[in-house]
Motif scaffolding. Structure first.
Motif, PDB file in Angstrom:
ATOM      1  N   ILE A 199      28.596  25.011  25.403  1.00  0.00           N
ATOM      2  CA  ILE A 199      30.034  24.865  25.162  1.00  0.00           C
ATOM      3  C   ILE A 199      30.284  24.432  23.725  1.00  0.00           C
ATOM      4  CG2 ILE A 199      32.053  23.483  25.770  1.00  0.00           C
ATOM      5  CD1 ILE A 199      31.060  23.518  28.671  1.00  0.00           C
ATOM      6  N   ALA A 200      29.450  23.518  23.213  1.00  0.00           N
ATOM      7  CA  ALA A 200      29.630  23.031  21.843  1.00  0.00           C
ATOM      8  C   ALA A 200      29.401  24.128  20.815  1.00  0.00           C
ATOM      9  CB  ALA A 200      28.683  21.871  21.580  1.00  0.00           C
ATOM     10  N   GLY A 201      28.707  25.177  21.178  1.00  0.00           N
ATOM     11  CA  GLY A 201      28.473  26.267  20.232  1.00  0.00           C
ATOM     12  C   GLY A 201      29.580  27.299  20.193  1.00  0.00           C
ATOM     13  N   LEU A 202      30.554  27.207  21.087  1.00  0.00           N
ATOM     14  CA  LEU A 202      31.581  28.242  21.203  1.00  0.00           C
ATOM     15  C   LEU A 202      32.675  28.205  20.120  1.00  0.00           C
ATOM     16  CD1 LEU A 202      32.048  28.321  25.084  1.00  0.00           C
ATOM     17  CD2 LEU A 202      31.073  30.123  23.652  1.00  0.00           C
ATOM     18  N   PRO A 203      33.065  27.054  19.574  1.00  0.00           N
ATOM     19  CA  PRO A 203      34.193  27.062  18.622  1.00  0.00           C
ATOM     20  C   PRO A 203      34.020  28.018  17.447  1.00  0.00           C
ATOM     21  CG  PRO A 203      33.699  24.818  19.286  1.00  0.00           C
ATOM     22  CD  PRO A 203      32.615  25.682  19.852  1.00  0.00           C
ATOM     23  N   LYS A 204      32.792  28.275  17.010  1.00  0.00           N
ATOM     24  CA  LYS A 204      32.579  29.143  15.860  1.00  0.00           C
ATOM     25  C   LYS A 204      33.109  30.549  16.113  1.00  0.00           C
ATOM     26  CE  LYS A 204      29.005  30.840  12.699  1.00  0.00           C
ATOM     27  NZ  LYS A 204      27.552  30.823  12.364  1.00  0.00           N
TER      28      LYS A 204
END
Length: 818
Positions: A199-204
């Motif tokens: 989930i933490a990798g999705l903002p990009k």
């Protein structure tokens, strides 16, 4: 020294130019910089959620999926994953990160490309709230100034919390709470380390790195996040190794609907939009807790659906939905071909689309849409005699070939662990259950399928009520001096109507006439001609005005003698509200279906303040909270007690004077605290049953949406044996079974709640034949309730029990009696 002096001068000039440039840029973009004061009281676009009274999610409304979370409720590994990946110096800088800016500038100078944005979490928050993702220098300038302003207004934790709730994470999920539910169907605290890193990798790039659409790219990005966490010493090498080897388990999860109850959720949606407006209703994150209890609501839905299927099965099988191949002349489709075609079939409710593969003498093999192959045995087929019309069915089938053939596409449903041939019911129904003491809607169902029709028959369908009107007519008669012991002649009426030039001949249904009969028994057995004589004795306008006390609309009350037979048109919820008066001691309650409304964090915004049935002390202390008394407590009890006889009957079966009320099937519940009334209109177009005890009142209506269509009648099916419902459809046959099945569940753990006689009543023994006082203590007499001053004063003569009248009730005229 000279060189140092020149360097300092140069540095001063550069600093001055930089400051001037910043000031110039600020004033250049100042007019385009939005006020960030709104962040102090930000309202995230969070969908409205609708719950049962006991907290089960029914539905949610809104364009964006968001589940707001407090920062203290976010697991530490999740926080660390975002910090390590997006802004590890977040708690050290002042909104912009000079080191990141220099690094980004070097990348730009060396490559000529804007590969790194140098955005801090604060700058990303500024962009998410006020700007776009466009990679432009002027946007970056605005982003910096807004970020500086945000840092002045909010603490670091407040900024971080807003960021985690605002960030877009794909699949219409906004914020980490929604992402956890959408991708993994769990809460944040239930996620594993690799799932948090995913989930933490999705903002990009929420779309490109989405684990559902692009699992390989998502895995690569997840491992980058884990690598950053390792580098920043948030996790150990062993944790990193285990997490990077974890498989991708993300899949789409819809809203975690715990109870599908679309009619009540649509009632809530319409109310909230009307009260708050569309934008606030859909996007402010309000949580609406309805008045319905999950188990009771589910029981209501099952009772209504099962009852409609039972009606449908009584009237025969209408044939297959489609024929995929002719077994006599065409080759069968492959299993894959069948499943491919079945995927286009819309399955409604519990119905499953299936195709007949083969048949034996009394069974059939069918293939479901899911690809599962099942067997329909004879108990699941034997009901399916051919439908001819609503009033006719063919002879019972003897073999499967009388019903089905290979290639037919049909519906099946599972009932009591038995797969049964089925079909989509054509009749409609509604059910409303209230607490008569305060109007709380305990359950409400507006039809067989919300997917097929959003029309809520429980609140919108005004249908003729038939004999469900009679308790109100009899209540009017009691107000005019009649008693439950008053004798009225149960004999055919032949009334010439000058206005239309024809005779009006109301008939009992069934056409059985008992001659002089007590009012208690006449109401319990729903004697039509007695109801007509009563409304004539009371006066049509007097009776109609009395009905208006129960909350009915004047436009729905037909002021003619046909009113006595139920020509009035009411919705089921109006009927339930009116009938609740007899259960609660004479008070008019207001039904309500919303218990309370909270914000997304549980702070209460409002709650129901219903009108309640008050005792004398409550009435004195809080009169504004009390439901108005519209009829006397004694009147209400007498009608309720007569309706108790509609279920439990009277007389002595041993001495062959026993009789049953029209609702006698209610005895199956084995509860002596129940009262009820059937209702059937001409030609069985509308059928009703309303029944209650002191704490629960339920109304069921069954009919076709086309109000000109009769429910018909069903003949005996020799394949099904005992306990069939046959004959003309009526309230006791069409509607009461749903009431029974629902009340069995609704009252399962409830103690008996009989309606107790109030003060102001007396109980005295009367003669069953004449209604006069009796000195006998045998099957010819019973105790009867009377309001004080209305009991008969004469005793029946031991040698003569033929006098049908007492000297305290209004005497019917010769025309009324004969």
């Amino acid at each position: 020294m000279k060189l140092l002096k020149r360097f300092l001068q140069f540095a001063f000039v550069c600093t001055l130019l930089g400051v001037l440039t910043l000031i110039s840029l600020y004033y250049y973009v100042k007019s385009d910089i939005p006020s960030v004061e709104v962040l102090k009281d930000v309202q995230l676009q969070t969908p409205m959620q609708v719950f049962t009274r006991d907290g089960k999610l029914i539905n949610q409304f809104g364009e964006k999926r968001r589940i707001p979370v407090r920062l203290q409720d976010v697991p530490e590994p999740m926080r660390n994953a975002f910090l390590a990946t997006e802004d590890n110096r977040f708690y050290d800088h002042f909104g912009i990160d000079p080191i990141g800016i220099v690094r980004s500038a070097l990348v730009l100078i060396t490559t000529g490309q804007k590969k790194q944005g140098a955005s801090t979490l604060t700058m990303q928050l500024a962009r998410n709230f006020f700007l776009t993702r466009e990679k432009a220098y002027i946007r970056k300038v605005k982003e910096i100034f807004i970020a500086l302003h945000i840092e002045q207004l909010l603490t670091k934790d407040e900024i971080f919390e807003l960021y985690l709730n605002k960030i877009e994470l794909g699949n219409r999920a906004f914020g980490i709470g929604a992402a956890a539910q959408v991708y993994y169907g769990r809460t944040l605290s239930e996620l594993t380390l690799p799932e948090m890193a995913m989930i933490a990798g999705l903002p990009k790039a929420p779309s490109a790195l989405n684990p559902i659409r692009n699992p390989e790219r998502a895995k690569s990005r997840r491992n980058v996040v884990l690598g950053r966490m390792l580098a920043e010493k948030y996790i150990t090498q062993a944790e990193y190794n285990a997490a990077t080897q974890a498989p991708i388990t993300a899949k789409f999860h819809g809203a975690e609907i715990e109870l599908y109850a679309p009619y009540i959720s649509e009632m809530v949606r319409a109310y909230m939009v009307e009260r708050y407006g569309t934008d606030k209703a859909y996007n402010s994150g309000m949580r609406v807790y309805t008045s319905v209890e999950s188990e009771v609501q589910l029981a209501a839905q099952h009772a209504l659906v099962d009852n409609l299927h039972a009606y449908d099965m009584r009237h025969g099988f209408r044939g297959p939905e489609a024929i995929y191949w002719n077994a006599q002349s065409e080759s069968p489709l492959s299993h894959g071909g069948i499943v491919s075609r079945l995927r286009k079939v819309n399955e409604i409710g519990s119905l499953k689309a299936a195709v007949v593969l083969s048949i034996t003498e009394q069974s059939a093999e069918v293939l479901l849409k899911s690809g599962e192959q099942i067997t329909l045995t004879w108990p699941g087929l034997s009901w399916a005699r051919q439908y001819i019309s609503e009033t006719r069915q063919s002879l019972p089938p003897k073999t499967t070939a009388d019903i089905l053939a290979p290639g037919m596409q049909v519906f099946v449903r599972k009932q009591d662990n038995l797969w049964m041939l089925s079909q989509l019911p054509q009749a409609s129904s509604a059910l409303v259950s209230l607490d008569p003491n305060d109007g709380r809607v305990k359950a409400i169902v507006g039809g067989y399928s919300f997917e097929l029709s959003q029309y809520n028959r429980a609140t919108q369908a005004k249908r003729q009520v038939g004999s469900n009107i009679k308790p109100f007519i009899y209540s009017s008669a009691l107000e005019q001096g009649y008693t439950l012991a008053t004798i009225i002649n149960d004999a055919p009426i032949n009334h010439w109507d000058k206005s239309v030039g024809v005779a009006w001949r109301p008939k009992n249904s069934p056409e059985v006439y008992n001659g002089p009969i007590r009012i208690r028994r006449a109401l319990a057995q729903s004697k039509n001609v007695v109801s007509v004589r009563l409304i004539k004795g009371v006066g049509i306008n007097t009776a109609a005005d009395h009905l208006l006390k129960f909350g009915f609309q004047d436009a729905d009350i037909n002021r003619s003698e046909s009113l006595a037979l139920g020509s009035a048109a009411l919705t089921p919820i109006e009927m339930a509200r009116g009938m609740a008066t007899f259960a609660n001691g004479g008070h008019l309650i207001e039904p309500y279906f919303i218990d309370k409304i909270t914000d997304s964090f549980g702070t209460e915004l409002g709650s129901a303040v219903p009108l309640i049935v008050c005792d004398e002390q409550q009435l004195e202390e809080q009169p504004e909270r009390c439901a108005p008394q519209i009829i006397s407590e004694q009147n209400a009890f007498l009608i309720a007690d007569a309706l108790h006889s509609a279920i439990w009957g009277g007389g002595s079966w041993k001495h062959k004077t026993g009789w049953s009320g029209t609702g006698w099937r209610g005895q199956w519940l084995k509860r002596r605290d129940l009262a009820g009334k059937t209702g059937t209109t001409n030609d069985s177009v509308d059928t009703w049953f309303t029944g209650f005890n002191r704490n629960v009142l339920t109304t069921v209506w069954v009919g076709f949406d086309d109000a000109s269509k009769s429910l018909g009648r069903a003949a005996y099916n020799a394949n099904l044996g005992k306990n069939q419902l046959v004959g003309a459809e009526a309230g006791a046959i069409s509607a009461q079974p749903a009431w029974i099945n629902f009340m069995r569940e609704a009252l399962k753990d409830e103690p008996l709640a009989p309606i107790e006689p109030p003060p102001g009543l007396i109980s005295t023994r009367i003669d069953l034949k004449t209604g006069l006082l009796s000195r006998k203590n045998d099957h010819t007499s019973r105790f009867e309730y009377f309001e004080q001053g209305t009991a008969p004063t004469k005793y029946v003569l031991d040698t003569d029990s033929s006098t049908p009248f007492d000297n305290s009730a209004p005497l019917p005229t010769h025309e009324e009696l004969f």
